[in-house]
Design a protein around this motif. Structure first.
Motif, PDB file in Angstrom:
ATOM      1  N   SER A 203      -3.605 -20.878 -14.747  1.00 14.53           N
ATOM      2  CA  SER A 203      -4.526 -20.008 -15.481  1.00 14.53           C
ATOM      3  C   SER A 203      -5.936 -20.022 -14.920  1.00 14.53           C
ATOM      4  O   SER A 203      -6.721 -19.108 -15.183  1.00 14.53           O
ATOM      5  CB  SER A 203      -4.562 -20.413 -16.960  1.00 14.53           C
TER       6      SER A 203
ATOM      7  N   ASN B 209      -3.402  -9.911 -16.947  1.00  9.98           N
ATOM      8  CA  ASN B 209      -2.430 -10.901 -17.410  1.00  9.98           C
ATOM      9  C   ASN B 209      -2.698 -12.258 -16.781  1.00  9.98           C
ATOM     10  O   ASN B 209      -3.405 -12.363 -15.772  1.00  9.98           O
ATOM     11  CB  ASN B 209      -1.010 -10.458 -17.029  1.00  9.98           C
ATOM     12  N   ASP B 210      -2.106 -13.276 -17.358  1.00 11.32           N
ATOM     13  CA  ASP B 210      -2.181 -14.604 -16.763  1.00 11.32           C
ATOM     14  C   ASP B 210      -1.354 -14.619 -15.481  1.00 11.32           C
ATOM     15  O   ASP B 210      -0.528 -13.738 -15.239  1.00 11.32           O
ATOM     16  CB  ASP B 210      -1.643 -15.634 -17.755  1.00 11.32           C
ATOM     17  N   THR B 211      -1.605 -15.606 -14.651  1.00 13.75           N
ATOM     18  CA  THR B 211      -0.768 -15.786 -13.469  1.00 13.75           C
ATOM     19  C   THR B 211       0.646 -16.163 -13.911  1.00 13.75           C
ATOM     20  O   THR B 211       0.875 -16.531 -15.072  1.00 13.75           O
ATOM     21  CB  THR B 211      -1.329 -16.888 -12.572  1.00 13.75           C
TER      22      THR B 211
ATOM     23  N   ARG C  72      -6.716 -16.852 -13.179  1.00 15.50           N
ATOM     24  CA  ARG C  72      -6.642 -15.589 -13.903  1.00 15.50           C
ATOM     25  C   ARG C  72      -7.906 -14.761 -13.679  1.00 15.50           C
ATOM     26  O   ARG C  72      -9.017 -15.295 -13.679  1.00 15.50           O
ATOM     27  CB  ARG C  72      -6.438 -15.840 -15.392  1.00 15.50           C
TER      28      ARG C  72
ATOM     29  N   ASN D  71     -15.021 -13.622 -16.691  1.00 17.97           N
ATOM     30  CA  ASN D  71     -13.999 -12.814 -16.027  1.00 17.97           C
ATOM     31  C   ASN D  71     -14.463 -12.347 -14.647  1.00 17.97           C
ATOM     32  O   ASN D  71     -15.643 -12.403 -14.329  1.00 17.97           O
ATOM     33  CB  ASN D  71     -13.647 -11.602 -16.885  1.00 17.97           C
TER      34      ASN D  71
ATOM     35  N   ILE E 215      -9.445 -11.803 -19.013  1.00 17.38           N
ATOM     36  CA  ILE E 215      -8.865 -11.889 -20.349  1.00 17.38           C
ATOM     37  C   ILE E 215      -9.464 -10.738 -21.145  1.00 17.38           C
ATOM     38  O   ILE E 215     -10.667 -10.762 -21.456  1.00 17.38           O
ATOM     39  CB  ILE E 215      -9.166 -13.240 -21.032  1.00 17.38           C
TER      40      ILE E 215
ATOM     41  N   GLN F 253       0.359 -10.374  -7.423  1.00 20.20           N
ATOM     42  CA  GLN F 253      -1.015 -10.860  -7.321  1.00 20.20           C
ATOM     43  C   GLN F 253      -1.098 -11.961  -6.257  1.00 20.20           C
ATOM     44  O   GLN F 253      -0.186 -12.783  -6.132  1.00 20.20           O
ATOM     45  CB  GLN F 253      -1.486 -11.437  -8.653  1.00 20.20           C
TER      46      GLN F 253
ATOM     47  N   GLY G  70       0.568 -19.722 -14.979  1.00 25.12           N
ATOM     48  CA  GLY G  70      -0.240 -19.810 -16.189  1.00 25.12           C
ATOM     49  C   GLY G  70       0.519 -19.302 -17.394  1.00 25.12           C
ATOM     50  O   GLY G  70       0.483 -19.909 -18.480  1.00 25.12           O
ATOM     51  N   TRP G  71       1.238 -18.187 -17.226  1.00 23.71           N
ATOM     52  CA  TRP G  71       2.021 -17.629 -18.328  1.00 23.71           C
ATOM     53  C   TRP G  71       3.124 -18.596 -18.741  1.00 23.71           C
ATOM     54  O   TRP G  71       3.348 -18.837 -19.944  1.00 23.71           O
ATOM     55  CB  TRP G  71       2.618 -16.282 -17.916  1.00 23.71           C
TER      56      TRP G  71
ATOM     57  N   GLN H 126      -2.841 -14.505  -6.451  1.00 22.80           N
ATOM     58  CA  GLN H 126      -2.850 -15.780  -7.158  1.00 22.80           C
ATOM     59  C   GLN H 126      -1.442 -16.333  -7.338  1.00 22.80           C
ATOM     60  O   GLN H 126      -1.227 -17.550  -7.321  1.00 22.80           O
ATOM     61  CB  GLN H 126      -3.529 -15.635  -8.531  1.00 22.80           C
TER      62      GLN H 126
ATOM     63  N   HIS I   9      -4.080  -7.705 -13.231  1.00 27.29           N
ATOM     64  CA  HIS I   9      -5.356  -8.412 -13.367  1.00 27.29           C
ATOM     65  C   HIS I   9      -5.665  -8.771 -14.814  1.00 27.29           C
ATOM     66  O   HIS I   9      -6.485  -9.647 -15.078  1.00 27.29           O
ATOM     67  CB  HIS I   9      -6.489  -7.553 -12.802  1.00 27.29           C
TER      68      HIS I   9
END
Length: 502
Positions: free
Chosen positions: A452, A394-396, A455, A465, A458, A443, A399-400, A445, A392
């Motif tokens: 992202s 981290n980026d997807t 996400r 968030n 952050i 995840q 997204g990463w 997601q 949770h």
């Protein structure tokens, strides 16, 4: 035994009433997990959230989040009428939680349900209150007092209440009797619905992985009721606070602000506060992930008046002595150690001595901002670990790949043989399913192929968030069948035929 599961916050489930809940969509998600050949549903902490909406900063380590109570189920139980909640404003974006509207509108609806509960089923409520009195009495009065003082933290209450003088507490309990009963009733509603959902999960062969933050919030019933368990000065202010030091991800480190435990005091009574806390978690969950496991070996202490984490220092934690005491009290339990972050040989030794599985995060395998990538590469995974693409924090996956350093993502694409025709998110998930890790968690997601915008959090930011929600119909039969095929390929189907489709 090779197993798999999905990380999906309950708040992220679809619902017309502003936030995901413990109701019909949660039950439908259990069906999806079964069809997809999964063994686990991993959730985020389910406690009542405070400022910032983070489930890791809760008003109580024991209480349940009122927002998760399903309104349709209350209606079906005769505790609400449709017009009492269906005409409220729950927000205009079904893909984002509006916590401000929830705060404004949820509690007036729950008041009606509690009134009917007290009028129609008082014996059930009384039995619940008697059973949970050890934490519930303090929590209900704490919340009633917060209402009296317009939400102010307990550290700003009048001194007799801050210091819990018996006469002041007794007077407050008398004056706030109705409010105290409301908060008790809300907890009854939450735990009634939670028990039903957990029972259904058990019947369908799905185990729930809970998430226990190592620290509790300063503005919580836990610290107010038991300040002696924490590093507080004579004025009941924090002497130092929790966080983590600067690293490649944050030049200032992270100043979480939570009170630190007085481990010497806790050891003197056999860690009874902690034993009660973790024992309670195993009433809620089948498996418990303990956040920030390294804090049991040593913890980072930041001066309370420091604005950043740069001036903190490491202090010794309770070590293996704590886990011996815990096992002696409640037996050996299935615990996952969140062993991410700055680790030392002594932390690795503590993890090895406990026998708990640690965590491996695939995104870290390719991130050049710290030097620990090798241990997160799948060919180096031990069997006794839980593998993730990301958590949770981290980026997807997509997204990463879009946002990380191009050299890092090029390395990831080469190492993982990512293929856009398959879907690069599926390639990253496939890497942990194919690994030797006993358990692999992805995840939701990433299963949905979100960038992202999906996400969840952050770290070290507030305001945007914990809001992501899935679109209605996200848990489709087609997705379940695709996921199930991966479980077949990598031998992660539940044993005993659970999860088989007709």
């Amino acid at each position: 035994m090779r197993q798999a599961g999905i990380l999906m916050a309950i708040t992220s489930l679809p619902s017309p009433w502003g936030v995901g809940t413990l109701g019909g969509e949660a039950r439908k998600f259990l069906d999806f997990l079964v069809q997809a050949g999964q063994s686990y549903w991993q959730v985020l902490p389910i406690g009542p959230t405070s400022f910032g909406d983070s489930p890791y900063q809760s008003f109580s380590t024991f209480a349940g989040n009122p927002y998760l109570i399903d309104l349709d189920d209350l209606c079906a139980d005769g505790l609400l009428k449709p017009e009492e909640y269906q005409q409220k404003d729950w927000g205009d974006d079904p893909l984002r939680v509006d916590y401000g509207l929830l705060y404004q509108n949820r509690f007036s609806v729950l008041e009606k349900a509690v009134q009917r509960l007290r009028g129609g089923r008082p014996d059930e409520l009384t039995l619940f209150c008697e059973r949970e009195a050890e934490w519930l009495e303090n929590y209900a009065l704490f919340m009633a007092l917060k209402g009296r003082f317009n939400g102010a933290p307990w550290s700003r209450w009048p001194d007799p209440l801050r210091r819990r003088e018996p006469s002041a507490l007794a007077e407050a309990a008398r004056e706030l009797d109705e409010a105290v009963w409301f908060w008790k009733g809300v907890q009854y509603l939450f735990f009634s619905q939670w028990s039903r959902l957990k029972q259904q999960a058990k019947e369908q062969g799905i185990s729930i992985i809970g998430d226990l933050p190592i620290y509790v919030a300063e503005d919580s019933a836990d610290v107010w009721a038991h300040p002696e368990q924490f590093q507080m000065d004579g004025n009941l202010h924090c002497a130092a606070v929790a966080g983590c030091p600067p690293d490649g991800f944050s030049a200032d480190g992270q100043r979480w602000g939570n009170p630190l435990f007085d481990w010497n005091r806790m050891k003197a009574d056999g860690y009874q506060w902690w034993i009660r806390r973790i024992s309670f978690q195993f009433q809620l969950y089948d498996v418990v992930r303990i956040d920030h496991f390294r804090g049991f070996e040593s913890y980072y202490a930041i001066p309370a008046d420091a604005e950043t984490a740069q001036t903190g220092c490491w202090m010794p934690g309770p070590g293996l002595d704590f886990f011996y005491a815990l096992e002696g009290a409640i037996g050996k339990q299935p615990i996952i150690a969140e062993d991410l972050g700055f680790l030392t040989p002594s932390v690795y030794k503590l993890l090895d001595d406990t026998g708990f599985p640690g965590m491996k995060v695939l995104e870290f395998a390719f991130d050049s901002r710290d030097g620990s990538g090798r241990v997160y590469q799948p060919h180096n995974y031990p069997q006794n670990c839980v593998a993730y693409v990301g958590t949770h924090d981290n980026d997807t996956a997509l997204g990463w790949l879009a946002e990380a350093d191009p050299a890092d993502t090029a390395f990831a694409r080469e190492y993982l043989h990512l293929d856009k025709a398959e879907g690069e998110n599926w390639g990253m998930m496939r890497a942990i399913w194919a690994s030797t890790a006993n358990c692999a968690i992805v995840q939701m997601q990433d299963l949905l192929g979100l960038g992202s915008d999906g996400r969840m959090n952050i770290p070290s930011t507030i305001g945007n968030n914990w809001r992501w929600r899935a679109r209605a119909g996200f848990d489709s039969p087609e997705l379940a069948l695709r996921l199930r095929r991966q479980m077949e390929l990598y031998e992660r189907l539940p044993q005993g035929g659970k999860g088989e489709t007709g």
